[in-house]
Write a protein that holds these residues in place. Structure first.
Motif, PDB file in Angstrom:
ATOM      1  N   SER A 143      56.886  32.295 -64.336  1.00  0.00           N
ATOM      2  CA  SER A 143      55.896  32.285 -65.407  1.00  0.00           C
ATOM      3  C   SER A 143      55.972  33.634 -66.093  1.00  0.00           C
ATOM      4  O   SER A 143      56.640  34.563 -65.603  1.00  0.00           O
ATOM      5  CB  SER A 143      54.476  32.049 -64.856  1.00  0.00           C
ATOM      6  OG  SER A 143      54.070  33.134 -64.045  1.00  0.00           O
ATOM      7  N   CYS A 144      55.281  33.764 -67.211  1.00  0.00           N
ATOM      8  CA  CYS A 144      55.303  35.070 -67.884  1.00  0.00           C
ATOM      9  C   CYS A 144      54.623  36.130 -67.030  1.00  0.00           C
ATOM     10  O   CYS A 144      54.902  37.329 -67.158  1.00  0.00           O
ATOM     11  CB  CYS A 144      54.621  34.969 -69.243  1.00  0.00           C
ATOM     12  SG  CYS A 144      52.870  34.523 -69.197  1.00  0.00           S
ATOM     13  N   HIS A 313      56.172  34.279 -72.761  1.00  0.00           N
ATOM     14  CA  HIS A 313      57.269  33.831 -71.931  1.00  0.00           C
ATOM     15  C   HIS A 313      58.517  33.525 -72.749  1.00  0.00           C
ATOM     16  O   HIS A 313      59.540  34.167 -72.600  1.00  0.00           O
ATOM     17  CB  HIS A 313      56.836  32.590 -71.134  1.00  0.00           C
ATOM     18  CG  HIS A 313      57.696  32.327 -69.942  1.00  0.00           C
ATOM     19  ND1 HIS A 313      57.365  31.426 -68.977  1.00  0.00           N
ATOM     20  CD2 HIS A 313      58.894  32.846 -69.576  1.00  0.00           C
ATOM     21  CE1 HIS A 313      58.316  31.424 -68.056  1.00  0.00           C
ATOM     22  NE2 HIS A 313      59.250  32.267 -68.400  1.00  0.00           N
ATOM     23  N   THR A 484      52.296  21.811 -63.019  1.00  0.00           N
ATOM     24  CA  THR A 484      51.991  23.217 -63.292  1.00  0.00           C
ATOM     25  C   THR A 484      52.812  23.728 -64.473  1.00  0.00           C
ATOM     26  O   THR A 484      53.646  24.637 -64.329  1.00  0.00           O
ATOM     27  CB  THR A 484      52.254  24.091 -62.048  1.00  0.00           C
ATOM     28  OG1 THR A 484      53.626  23.927 -61.661  1.00  0.00           O
ATOM     29  CG2 THR A 484      51.356  23.676 -60.910  1.00  0.00           C
ATOM     30  N   GLY A 486      54.046  25.826 -67.383  1.00  0.00           N
ATOM     31  CA  GLY A 486      53.915  27.267 -67.510  1.00  0.00           C
ATOM     32  C   GLY A 486      54.115  27.996 -66.203  1.00  0.00           C
ATOM     33  O   GLY A 486      54.125  29.229 -66.164  1.00  0.00           O
ATOM     34  N   LEU A 487      54.287  27.250 -65.115  1.00  0.00           N
ATOM     35  CA  LEU A 487      54.531  27.840 -63.801  1.00  0.00           C
ATOM     36  C   LEU A 487      55.617  27.040 -63.105  1.00  0.00           C
ATOM     37  O   LEU A 487      55.412  25.866 -62.770  1.00  0.00           O
ATOM     38  CB  LEU A 487      53.262  27.841 -62.951  1.00  0.00           C
ATOM     39  CG  LEU A 487      53.455  28.230 -61.487  1.00  0.00           C
ATOM     40  CD1 LEU A 487      53.893  29.686 -61.368  1.00  0.00           C
ATOM     41  CD2 LEU A 487      52.170  28.005 -60.684  1.00  0.00           C
ATOM     42  N   ASP A 488      56.770  27.635 -62.899  1.00  0.00           N
ATOM     43  CA  ASP A 488      57.875  26.979 -62.189  1.00  0.00           C
ATOM     44  C   ASP A 488      57.765  27.335 -60.716  1.00  0.00           C
ATOM     45  O   ASP A 488      58.289  28.339 -60.249  1.00  0.00           O
ATOM     46  CB  ASP A 488      59.211  27.449 -62.767  1.00  0.00           C
ATOM     47  CG  ASP A 488      60.390  26.682 -62.190  1.00  0.00           C
ATOM     48  OD1 ASP A 488      60.266  26.141 -61.078  1.00  0.00           O
ATOM     49  OD2 ASP A 488      61.439  26.630 -62.851  1.00  0.00           O
ATOM     50  N   TYR A 576      49.259  30.365 -60.560  1.00  0.00           N
ATOM     51  CA  TYR A 576      49.791  30.645 -61.893  1.00  0.00           C
ATOM     52  C   TYR A 576      50.153  32.107 -62.123  1.00  0.00           C
ATOM     53  O   TYR A 576      51.171  32.408 -62.736  1.00  0.00           O
ATOM     54  CB  TYR A 576      48.783  30.211 -62.960  1.00  0.00           C
ATOM     55  CG  TYR A 576      48.697  28.718 -63.119  1.00  0.00           C
ATOM     56  CD1 TYR A 576      49.515  28.041 -64.016  1.00  0.00           C
ATOM     57  CD2 TYR A 576      47.804  27.972 -62.356  1.00  0.00           C
ATOM     58  CE1 TYR A 576      49.451  26.665 -64.157  1.00  0.00           C
ATOM     59  CE2 TYR A 576      47.726  26.594 -62.490  1.00  0.00           C
ATOM     60  CZ  TYR A 576      48.550  25.943 -63.382  1.00  0.00           C
ATOM     61  OH  TYR A 576      48.488  24.592 -63.507  1.00  0.00           O
ATOM     62  N   GLU A 577      49.312  33.026 -61.690  1.00  0.00           N
ATOM     63  CA  GLU A 577      49.485  34.405 -62.147  1.00  0.00           C
ATOM     64  C   GLU A 577      49.642  35.426 -61.031  1.00  0.00           C
ATOM     65  O   GLU A 577      50.461  36.321 -61.134  1.00  0.00           O
ATOM     66  CB  GLU A 577      48.316  34.804 -63.057  1.00  0.00           C
ATOM     67  CG  GLU A 577      48.171  33.906 -64.264  1.00  0.00           C
ATOM     68  CD  GLU A 577      47.152  34.430 -65.265  1.00  0.00           C
ATOM     69  OE1 GLU A 577      46.953  35.647 -65.332  1.00  0.00           O
ATOM     70  OE2 GLU A 577      46.565  33.606 -65.985  1.00  0.00           O
TER      71      GLU A 577
END
Length: 964
Positions: A143-144, A313, A484, A486-488, A576-577
């Motif tokens: 993710s970014c 991203h 998910t 935006g989240l690999d 996610y982050e």
């Protein structure tokens, strides 16, 4: 102890992209004196340490590169005197900045010291090193906010490389980089929190079994890196204009489906074989979009406009499906040899966008850029753009989009789960067999029962080349899975032949784990799947139970959520982050005080924030981070949290330390006061995920209100630390700001504070509950206005914007608690958190289901299903229902004043910051108006015990002496 070790790395790039590098050193241990051996170690970006094949630890904790953290391990018990010993380290170097790491360069530093003071071992040119040849550095960004997903081929790398006796004759000598103090790690600091836990948990059941089909061809391209040169060095928002071209080479003509799983991020438009693909031809729910096409035999030119506005991203995910026997590959779209199948056209323009300083927009109307899509009808037409074109470097192109392969299904045939496969998740049971189906892949979905955060391990038996794609996600309901996007969250593991085990070095958070078995010539045996739950080491001292089982369940998910979001700092979410958001942590610290009493992690979080002043004197909203972003409220919450830490611990030395940083940033905030006396700033002016009017430029009311409160906090901290002059200045500034708010931001007709005044001078016509809550909470509203605000807390006008997140609810509950609204707090908790429980939540959601982001898909209730900013019940049930509240710094004086609110009984515990705990148990006979209240507490604490107003009863006290 002084450092003798040198920073070391391998040959090649100083900061390679997604490189795993292994280091080994075999050495002799003396027959005596090694019992007290300690090893100090640090690495950029992360390491896993092994001593004689035993995993010892992971690290380092997140830190600014100019304050690099190192860890110390006592390893004497693992050494073998008189024998050959091996210390090994796997170093994961990101090569990109993330939301929790600023790009430095690859490096390892380690030193073994014996109790005698002798240096037994140090990193230098005598160490051996090798790139982890089985790890694919071309795996996509997770993710970014984070680094990279995982792709490991066990066929080409020996998993025993860290053990003594391993043949390392093919490895090379490490390269010495320099002494301690070299850039970018100009200062080293010892780790300031304990090592994180590693607690093994297992799946509770096999949720489902299916035979499936997905894309035949897929890839992920990091177009941010391609189109925004230098963006690896930061995580700021970028924008750019340009294109990516490739040919889909088909062995024969036929129908196909194109899939794009990041719709809207890096796919503005596209054409196939010169024909523009109209947007109305795409189908699917954002961000998944699909297009049915007809492929011709041979090359099919695909041109994609990847221009994007304000993206962190910049990931382009492409999947292609065609029925067998059509074979597909990506091919370079023009004549000549190229090292990749993709051509970049552009960028025509690119820029970095900041939320707190001037930024330049790209030229979206540039005709040179806009005309390309319509002008390119065939591959030959690309030649006219040769001066703007270049092959995309292979390192930016992933071999497969494992996430897309796990998410998209052409075929999905559910099957009953055989008993032998169901039993495979039980430790020490016989192996479970994953069946193989001709023409299909096999998916096994595991449920861990609740969400966890840590590291996955598995043991399997498979044929060489069998592909195991693992994908973790947080939530499902029946046939609906919340993917998910935006989240690999994937791991691709390519098996060698036979029985083998693997443990991932990358942290993940999930509840459900899908295993997709591909390319298997024979069934795969599963001998075990486990997960190492890793969090800040905390004793679960806090307790809460009451006569309402729903509140008990809500308290439990609040506790579990907070635990999962305590890593080396508080983090917003484990999935996610995994980022330390400064404002979130203020509320999380208060919850943690009532659940665990852990203070080192709070102190660590608070100390990290001022390190961001090189990014902005207003301080960044997540640290340490490559994203230079400012949410003013987050800085205000940090300053408030510094004072609350002092109130919790009575640590005056820490208050003095932090006051200097508070004074520094507050002085810079005061420079943003305009001619009307109001705070007017360009920034990310956020408070709640809801449609309140909070523009990123202009005067935002809730921000002004919190600044007034923070100036008072700065004044109080100045008085505490002996800076009377600055204290007076901040108190006067708070008074002036409060007066300006009341003069300019009040709507007399509506009897409410407006949300903002826009940069063009336009007064907002939006009235929100959020703004009124903050006006009440901060004390800016006084007299009749305060009474009006307090009335809104109990009866919200229907035309006000409603609260959109549990984070905002925390402030709402704080305001209610100040005016005797505990009944309303409990009712709101039952309503909103009860909705989570009814949907099977094991952790607290980031958002309420009516949030705009969730409305595109009615099944999506929230983005993150585990978010510690939402754990308010863990604080308020202990503080208000049990009634345990501190009255003096360090909890030297405490009030115990339960508020029953219709409950017939409640009991629980609250940690005391000096050690021990406060236990409360009460029963309520409402009909008789009597309460039985039992309390115990440390004897050196002054305790005021109050029964509810109008209630008679008995109080039993037990005082516990502390050990000296």
């Amino acid at each position: 102890m002084s450092w003798k070790a040198l920073w070391i790395w391998g040959d090649g790039e100083a900061s390679p992209r997604n490189e795993w590098r292994c280091f080994r050193r075999t050495f002799d241990v003396p027959a005596t004196g090694a019992e007290a051996a300690s090893l100090r170690i640090s690495a950029d970006s992360r390491y896993v340490l092994y001593v004689n094949g035993t995993q010892v630890g992971r690290g380092p904790v997140r830190s600014w590169p100019f304050e690099q953290s190192f860890d110390t391990y006592e390893i004497g018990h693992l050494l073998r005197p008189g024998e050959k010993n091996t210390i090994a380290a796997l170093v994961l170097h990101f090569g990109v900045s993330t939301f929790y790491y600023i790009r430095g360069r690859g490096g390892l530093l380690a030193q073994l010291d014996y109790g005698s003071g002798e240096v037994g071992l140090k990193t230098d040119a005598s160490w051996l090193t090798s790139i982890h040849l089985g790890q694919h550095p071309r795996s996509p960004r997770m993710s970014c906010q984070q680094a990279f997903a995982e792709y490991v081929d066990a066929q080409v790398w020996d998993g025993d490389w860290m053990n003594p006796g391993y043949d390392d004759s093919g490895w090379t000598l490490a390269a010495e980089l320099g002494e301690v103090g070299m850039a970018p790690w100009t200062a080293l600091k010892p780790r300031d929190i304990p090592m994180l836990t590693e607690e093994t948990v297992y799946p509770v059941r096999v949720e489902s079994l299916a035979k499936v089909n997905s894309f035949k061809l897929s890839t992920v391209i990091d177009v941010r890196a391609v189109m925004a040169p230098g963006s690896e060095d930061h995580a700021d928002i970028v924008q750019f204009t340009g294109y990516v071209a490739t040919s889909i080479r088909a062995s024969k003509a036929g129908p196909a489906t194109l899939g794009f799983l990041a719709w809207g991020e890096c796919l503005k438009a596209c054409s196939l074989n010169g024909g523009i693909c109209e947007m109305n031809r795409f189908y699917g729910v954002d961000p998944e979009r699909y297009l049915d096409v007809e492929l011709v035999e041979g090359d099919n030119l695909l041109l994609i406009d990847i221009s994007t506005i304000h993206v962190h991203h910049g990931k382009l995910e492409i999947g292609v499906y065609a029925e067998d026997p059509i074979e597909l590959i990506f091919a370079f779209p023009t004549e000549g040899e190229a090292e990749s199948p993709f051509l970049a056209v552009g960028p025509y323009d690119h820029s970095v966008i900041y939320d707190h300083k001037p930024s330049r927009e790209v030229d979206w109307e540039d005709e040179a850029y806009k005309s390309v899509l319509g002008a390119v009808k065939s591959a030959k037409d690309l030649a006219r753009y040769a001066d703007k074109s270049k092959p995309v470097l292979p390192k930016y192109i992933s071999e497969a989009d494992v996430f897309g392969l796990c998410v998209w299904r052409k075929d999905n045939v559910p099957l009953a789960v055989p008993a032998q496969l169901q039993n495979a998740i039980i430790p020490n049971a016989e192996a479970g067999v994953v069946p193989v189906f001709e023409g299909f892949d096999t998916e096994v979905l595991l449920d861990f029962g609740k969400e966890y955060s840590g590291y996955l391990s598995f043991e399997i038996e498979a044929g060489a080349g069998t592909v195991l794609d693992w994908y973790g996600f947080e939530y499902m309901d029946g046939n609906y899975r919340q993917q998910t996007y935006g989240l690999d969250h994937t791991i691709r593991y390519v098996a060698r032949s036979g029985r083998q085990a693997y443990a991932t070095p990358i942290r993940r958070g999930f509840r459900y784990l899908a295993l997709n078995v591909r390319n298997a010539a024979a069934p795969v045996k599963i001998y075990g799947v486990s997960f190492s739950q890793s969090n800040y080491p905390i004793a679960e001292v806090g307790r809460f139970e009451c006569s309402d089982s729903l509140l008990n369940d809500i308290w439990e998910i609040s506790k579990h959520t907070t635990k999962l979001c305590m890593e080396d700092t508080f983090v917003d979410c484990p999935a996610y982050e995994q980022a330390f958001w400064v404002g979130d942590s203020r509320n999380e610290a208060l919850v943690g005080n009532y659940l665990f009493g852990a203070q080192d992690i709070v102190k660590r979080c608070l100390r990290l924030v001022p390190g961001s002043k090189f990014q902005s004197p207003l301080y960044a909203d997540q640290v340490p981070s490559g994203w230079s972003s400012v949410i003013p409220n987050w800085t205000f919450f940090w300053a408030i949290a510094c004072k609350e830490y002092y109130e919790q611990t009575n640590d005056k030395a820490f208050a003095v330390e932090m006051y200097g940083h508070i004074r520094y940033t507050m002085e810079h905030y005061l420079l943003k006061i305009d001619e009307n006396g109001l705070f007017n700033v360009k920034g990310w002016n956020l408070l709640d995920w809801s449609p309140i009017d909070q523009p990123n430029e202009g005067i935002v009311t809730h921000q002004n209100l919190f600044l007034a409160q923070t100036l008072r906090v700065a004044s109080e901290m100045g008085e505490l630390t002996g800076d009377a002059e600055s204290a007076a200045k901040f108190a006067e500034a708070a008074d002036r700001l409060a007066a300006a708010i009341n003069a300019h931001l009040w709507n007399e007709e509506k009897q409410a504070y407006i949300d903002c005044i826009h940069a063009d001078g336009r007064r907002s016509n939006v009235l929100s509950m959020q703004t009124q809550v903050v006006a009440s909470l901060t004390g800016v509203a006084q007299g009749e206005r305060k009474r009006t605000m307090d009335a809104y807390l109990f009866s919200t006008p229907a035309d006000f914007v409603q609260i959109g997140s549990p984070f905002m609810s925390f402030f709402y509950y704080e305001a209610l608690a100040k005016v005797g609204g505990v009944n309303v707090i409990l009712d709101d908790i039952r309503k909103n958190y009860g909705n989570m429980i009814r949907h099977g939540a094991t952790t607290c959601w980031e958002q309420y289901p009516n949030f705009l982001e969730n409305r595109a898909n009615p099944d999506q209730l929230t983005r993150s299903h585990c978010h510690a900013w939402s754990s308010a019940p863990g604080y308020f049930l202990g503080r208000e229902t049990l009634g345990v509240r501190s009255l003096a710094p360090g909890w030297t004086e405490v009030e115990i004043a339960p508020v029953p609110c219709g409950l017939s009984w409640a009991r629980g515990s609250v940690p005391h910051p000096a050690g021990g705990r406060i236990d409360v148990s009460w029963t309520m006979d409402e009909a008789a108006g009597r309460m039985q209240l039992d309390v115990s507490y440390p004897a050196d604490v002054i305790v005021q015990i109050k029964l509810p107003e109008g209630i008679a009863g008995e109080i039993k006290e037990t005082k516990l002496e502390r050990l000296i």
